[in-house]
Design an enzyme around this catalytic site. Structure first.
Site, short mmCIF file in Angstrom:
data_model
loop_
_atom_site.label_atom_id
_atom_site.label_comp_id
_atom_site.label_asym_id
_atom_site.label_seq_id
_atom_site.Cartn_x
_atom_site.Cartn_y
_atom_site.Cartn_z
N CYS A 61 58.66 3.00 78.73
CA CYS A 61 59.27 3.99 78.77
C CYS A 61 61.20 4.53 79.20
O CYS A 61 60.41 4.75 80.62
CB CYS A 61 58.47 5.29 78.84
SG CYS A 61 59.73 6.60 78.34
N CYS A 74 61.60 7.88 80.44
CA CYS A 74 60.09 8.38 81.49
C CYS A 74 60.70 8.42 83.22
O CYS A 74 60.62 8.86 83.90
CB CYS A 74 58.97 8.40 81.28
SG CYS A 74 58.47 8.51 79.87
N ASP A 75 61.64 7.01 82.97
CA ASP A 75 61.41 6.06 84.41
C ASP A 75 62.89 5.77 85.27
O ASP A 75 62.48 5.18 85.92
CB ASP A 75 60.01 4.67 84.26
CG ASP A 75 58.71 5.56 84.26
OD1 ASP A 75 58.40 6.37 85.04
OD2 ASP A 75 58.05 4.94 83.35
#
Ligand code: NDP
Length: 312
Positions: A136, A139-140
């Site tokens: 993801c 997200c990261d």
């Protein structure tokens, strides 16, 4: 144990589940929607959405899902933050036992549990997951400011993630096993124009290496799919974007699934059990778009309403 009865239970809160909830609530079915373990579904881990109809300019995926959930609530759907662990679909009303020890009893069900990211299946991928290996970018990506990263895959997700990562990373390598991308042309054009992205064609990741205790990714071993030659690429992070698999493990043995695990349905989104419908990425492996998932959710709600009416 808390017993909860409903005419219609909806599993999953992505575009399919939320649309089914909105339609069913407006038909006075007083549906209950169970969030599942990724409230809002896959759009909550994307950034800009520019192909969902109704918005002249791109909107943020998480915002779009908040709106869909609020819309379903506003028209009368009850939304419960819970997760189903066990099901009994052998008789109606159907029984479902949850993580919060609720026993749901439902006359009909719409399954819209969506799909989850696939992994390459390498031992080293497991070892470094969360330590430089991610599925993801939204997200990261932030953790890779001024670092070098690789994205694996050649579809829309891989290309979008590669472009998104350039906002943070110094260099992004897109590694694809063939010499042609599957992604939409408009995304491909943006990718090729981006000077921070290099595409490694005909290449497969064989393993991920790095430091241990604490684990930290340092690079990849790559093999050519054309002549089997090997090479190494030093990177700090790797994003796997090779597609998705349906979230159907709960239904194995109770519903008919195809060889890839998707729920089999009729063209009216009915499963092999009367009163149980499937909508979105959990049954559709062809279109897999937010808008088609929403469309299937609408169909499932209309079908469920007609089924419940016929039983009254
Ligand atoms: P796709 O199935 O479209 O693409 C998966 C990619 O990963 C393919 O290029 C495939 O290679 C590659 N791949 C699969 N397995 C492996 C493996 N084991 N090793 C290496 N590479 C592998 O998945 P996406 O997640 O990209 O997209 C899913 C759906 O969601 C699509 O319908 C897409 O259109 C949609 N989507 C739409 C978006 C939008 O409209 N903005 C954004 C994101 C997704 P190969 O090409 O060789 O098969």
């Amino acid at each position: 144990m808390n017993k909860i009865n409903t005419k219609l239970l909806i599993l999953g809160s992505g575009p399919a589940g939320c649309t089914a909830a909105t339609y069913a609530a407006r038909s006075n079915l007083k549906p209950i929607l169970i969030h599942g373990n990724q409230p809002g579904g896959q759009l909550t881990i994307t950034t800009e959405v520019e192909n969902y109809p109704g918005f002249a300019n791109p909107v943020q995926g998480p915002w779009l899902m908040e709106q869909m959930i609020e819309q379903a609530k506003n028209v009368g759907c009850s939304i419960i933050n819970d997760n189903i662990l066990n099901i009994d679909f052998t008789k109606r009303p159907f029984s479902l036992l949850s993580e919060k020890n609720n026993l749901y009893s439902a006359d009909s069900i719409i399954i819209s549990t969506g799909a989850s990211a696939k992994w390459l299946g390498l031992e080293s991928e497991k070892k470094y997951r969360g330590f430089g290996v991610s599925a993801c970018a939204t997200c990261d990506a932030f953790f890779f400011k001024n670092k070098n990263v690789a994205v694996i895959g050649g579809g829309n997700t891989a290309v979008e993630e590669a472009i998104f990562l350039t906002k943070f990373a110094k260099r992004v390598y897109l590694i694809h096993r063939r010499n042609r991308l599957r992604a939409e042309k408009v995304l491909q054009e943006r990718l090729f124009k981006n000077e921070k992205i290099s595409v490694l064609w005909d290449s497969e990741v064989k393993s991920i290496y790095g430091e241990e205790s604490p684990n930290l990714v340092k690079g990849l071993k790559i093999q050519s799919t054309v002549n089997n030659s090997s090479s190494e690429l030093e990177i700090d992070g790797i994003f796997i974007a090779i597609g998705h698999e349906p979230n159907t493990s709960l239904f194995k043995g109770q519903l008919s699934l195809d060889e890839e695990g998707y729920i089999k349905t009729t063209k009216h989104v009915l499963t092999n059990i009367e009163g149980i419908y499937a909508a979105g990425d959990v049954h559709d492996k062809i279109y897999r778009q937010a808008v088609t998932a929403a469309g299937f959710g609408c169909m499932a709600a209309i079908e469920a309403e007609q089924f419940l009416e016929s039983k009254e």
